[in-house]
Design an enzyme around this catalytic site. Sequence first.
Site, mmCIF file in Angstrom:
data_model
loop_
_atom_site.group_PDB
_atom_site.id
_atom_site.type_symbol
_atom_site.label_atom_id
_atom_site.label_comp_id
_atom_site.label_asym_id
_atom_site.label_seq_id
_atom_site.Cartn_x
_atom_site.Cartn_y
_atom_site.Cartn_z
ATOM 1 N N TYR A 25 -19.678 -14.031 -45.139
ATOM 2 C CA TYR A 25 -20.163 -13.396 -43.908
ATOM 3 C C TYR A 25 -20.919 -12.096 -44.174
ATOM 4 C CZ TYR A 25 -19.744 -12.904 -38.781
ATOM 5 O OH TYR A 25 -19.979 -12.822 -37.426
ATOM 6 N N LYS B 152 -23.602 -6.789 -37.895
ATOM 7 C CA LYS B 152 -22.763 -6.490 -36.720
ATOM 8 C C LYS B 152 -22.255 -5.040 -36.778
ATOM 9 C CE LYS B 152 -22.896 -10.523 -34.660
ATOM 10 N NZ LYS B 152 -23.614 -10.680 -33.386
HETATM 11 N N1 LIG Z 1 -18.556 -18.213 -32.581
HETATM 12 C C1 LIG Z 1 -17.832 -17.222 -33.062
HETATM 13 O O1 LIG Z 1 -16.832 -17.409 -33.775
HETATM 14 C C2 LIG Z 1 -18.174 -15.797 -32.720
HETATM 15 C C3 LIG Z 1 -17.196 -14.820 -32.877
HETATM 16 C C4 LIG Z 1 -17.480 -13.498 -32.581
HETATM 17 C C5 LIG Z 1 -18.745 -13.155 -32.126
HETATM 18 N N2 LIG Z 1 -19.688 -14.119 -32.007
HETATM 19 C C6 LIG Z 1 -21.009 -13.691 -31.547
HETATM 20 O O2 LIG Z 1 -21.257 -14.245 -30.282
HETATM 21 C C7 LIG Z 1 -22.666 -14.440 -30.122
HETATM 22 C C8 LIG Z 1 -22.920 -15.889 -29.744
HETATM 23 O O3 LIG Z 1 -22.389 -16.712 -30.766
HETATM 24 P P1 LIG Z 1 -22.207 -18.285 -30.560
HETATM 25 O O4 LIG Z 1 -21.008 -18.652 -31.348
HETATM 26 O O5 LIG Z 1 -22.296 -18.631 -29.129
HETATM 27 O O6 LIG Z 1 -23.497 -18.789 -31.365
HETATM 28 P P2 LIG Z 1 -24.293 -20.178 -31.253
HETATM 29 O O7 LIG Z 1 -23.478 -21.202 -30.581
HETATM 30 O O8 LIG Z 1 -24.827 -20.420 -32.611
HETATM 31 O O9 LIG Z 1 -25.515 -19.787 -30.286
HETATM 32 C C9 LIG Z 1 -26.453 -18.847 -30.723
HETATM 33 C C10 LIG Z 1 -27.456 -18.592 -29.620
HETATM 34 O O10 LIG Z 1 -28.405 -17.619 -30.097
HETATM 35 C C11 LIG Z 1 -29.714 -18.171 -30.004
HETATM 36 N N3 LIG Z 1 -30.555 -17.659 -31.078
HETATM 37 C C12 LIG Z 1 -30.380 -17.790 -32.423
HETATM 38 N N4 LIG Z 1 -31.375 -17.171 -33.078
HETATM 39 C C13 LIG Z 1 -32.191 -16.640 -32.129
HETATM 40 C C14 LIG Z 1 -33.374 -15.889 -32.169
HETATM 41 N N5 LIG Z 1 -33.947 -15.556 -33.330
HETATM 42 N N6 LIG Z 1 -33.942 -15.514 -31.001
HETATM 43 C C15 LIG Z 1 -33.398 -15.860 -29.815
HETATM 44 N N7 LIG Z 1 -32.259 -16.570 -29.718
HETATM 45 C C16 LIG Z 1 -31.672 -16.960 -30.861
HETATM 46 C C17 LIG Z 1 -29.521 -19.665 -30.072
HETATM 47 O O11 LIG Z 1 -30.625 -20.313 -29.485
HETATM 48 P P3 LIG Z 1 -31.430 -21.493 -30.241
HETATM 49 O O12 LIG Z 1 -30.503 -22.634 -30.366
HETATM 50 O O13 LIG Z 1 -32.592 -21.757 -29.368
HETATM 51 O O14 LIG Z 1 -31.826 -20.955 -31.584
HETATM 52 C C18 LIG Z 1 -28.238 -19.830 -29.253
HETATM 53 O O15 LIG Z 1 -28.522 -19.795 -27.883
HETATM 54 C C19 LIG Z 1 -23.292 -14.027 -31.451
HETATM 55 O O16 LIG Z 1 -23.721 -12.692 -31.393
HETATM 56 C C20 LIG Z 1 -22.144 -14.170 -32.430
HETATM 57 O O17 LIG Z 1 -22.305 -13.365 -33.580
HETATM 58 C C21 LIG Z 1 -19.428 -15.432 -32.259
#
Ligand SMILES: NC(=O)c1ccc[n+]([C@@H]2O[C@H](COP(=O)([O-])OP(=O)(O)OC[C@H]3O[C@@H](n4cnc5c(N)ncnc54)[C@H](OP(=O)(O)O)[C@@H]3O)[C@@H](O)[C@H]2O)c1
Length: 249
Positions: A150, A157
């Site tokens: 990571y 982050k």
């Molecule tokens: N999942 C976890 O375990 C977790 C835990 C803590 C925090 N988070 C945080 O929560 C947030 C959402 O995570 P998630 O798990 O929902 O991720 P995810 O399912 O991978 O979704 C990511 C989203 O970001 C968009 N995205 C990626 N690259 C982009 C770019 N360059 N410009 C604009 N949009 C972009 C994607 O759209 P496209 O598909 O169109 O690329 C998608 O809508 C992130 O900040 C992540 O770090 C996640």
Amino acid sequence: MSEKVAVVTGSSRGIGKAIALRLAEEGYHIVVNYARSKEAALQTAQEIEALGRKALVVKANVGKVEKIKEMFAQVDEAFGRVDVLINNAASGVLRPAMELEESHWDWTMDINSKALLFCAQEAAKRMEKVGGGKIVSISSLGSIRYLENYTAVGVSKAAVESLTRYLAVELASKNISVNAVSGGAVDTDALKHFPNREELLADAVAKTPAGRMVEPKDIVNTVMFLLSEQADMICGQTIIVDGGRSLLL
Ligand SMILES: NC(=O)c1ccc[n+]([C@@H]2O[C@H](COP(=O)([O-])OP(=O)(O)OC[C@H]3O[C@@H](n4cnc5c(N)ncnc54)[C@H](OP(=O)(O)O)[C@@H]3O)[C@@H](O)[C@H]2O)c1
């Protein structure tokens, strides 16, 4: 128009989509931003419209400053205001530190960290015109803890959380609050990219004192709290939502 508008970066899928839908339920019109998943973004927009709100779908790679500017220009045209920015979009190369190349670092930092600065600049200019606003970023435990593979994302982050403090101080006098929500592992598409996904899920289930993994709704609830008047004096903070996972050694 005077109805409130929220820009949610990366709201085609996952946590961003869950935030966008809750905001729509609460009466906001939504800017649905995505980079690649057009179909998913259109589906999110359809669900927002079914809730009686307006949705503007904008393809924009938030890692590029010119794309951010174009996105906000489209928002001006469609809605003429911005009240809330959710800095949620994230990407990143998952590798140990010694295997990271310069392009991996730049990709990750641009999308995860640089985007907050330049989205916040654009959003704040518009928030000022309507008397204030709220900015919330989504962070993760990798900013303060070691998570395998990571490295780049964790550092990006940490930058988000630090920038949250700087922006919070500088924007407070404009009635714009800036905070972050840091989540433990949530089972979204994002985890599919981890080479150690199964291990990560098993760890999250077994070692979370609250007895279950964090779910999107847990993050959404905290975001909504930070957007509420109850949180008006919370300034530059990162609230950890992890069921206690990060408290264990
Ligand atoms: N999942 C976890 O375990 C977790 C835990 C803590 C925090 N988070 C945080 O929560 C947030 C959402 O995570 P998630 O798990 O929902 O991720 P995810 O399912 O991978 O979704 C990511 C989203 O970001 C968009 N995205 C990626 N690259 C982009 C770019 N360059 N410009 C604009 N949009 C972009 C994607 O759209 P496209 O598909 O169109 O690329 C998608 O809508 C992130 O900040 C992540 O770090 C996640």
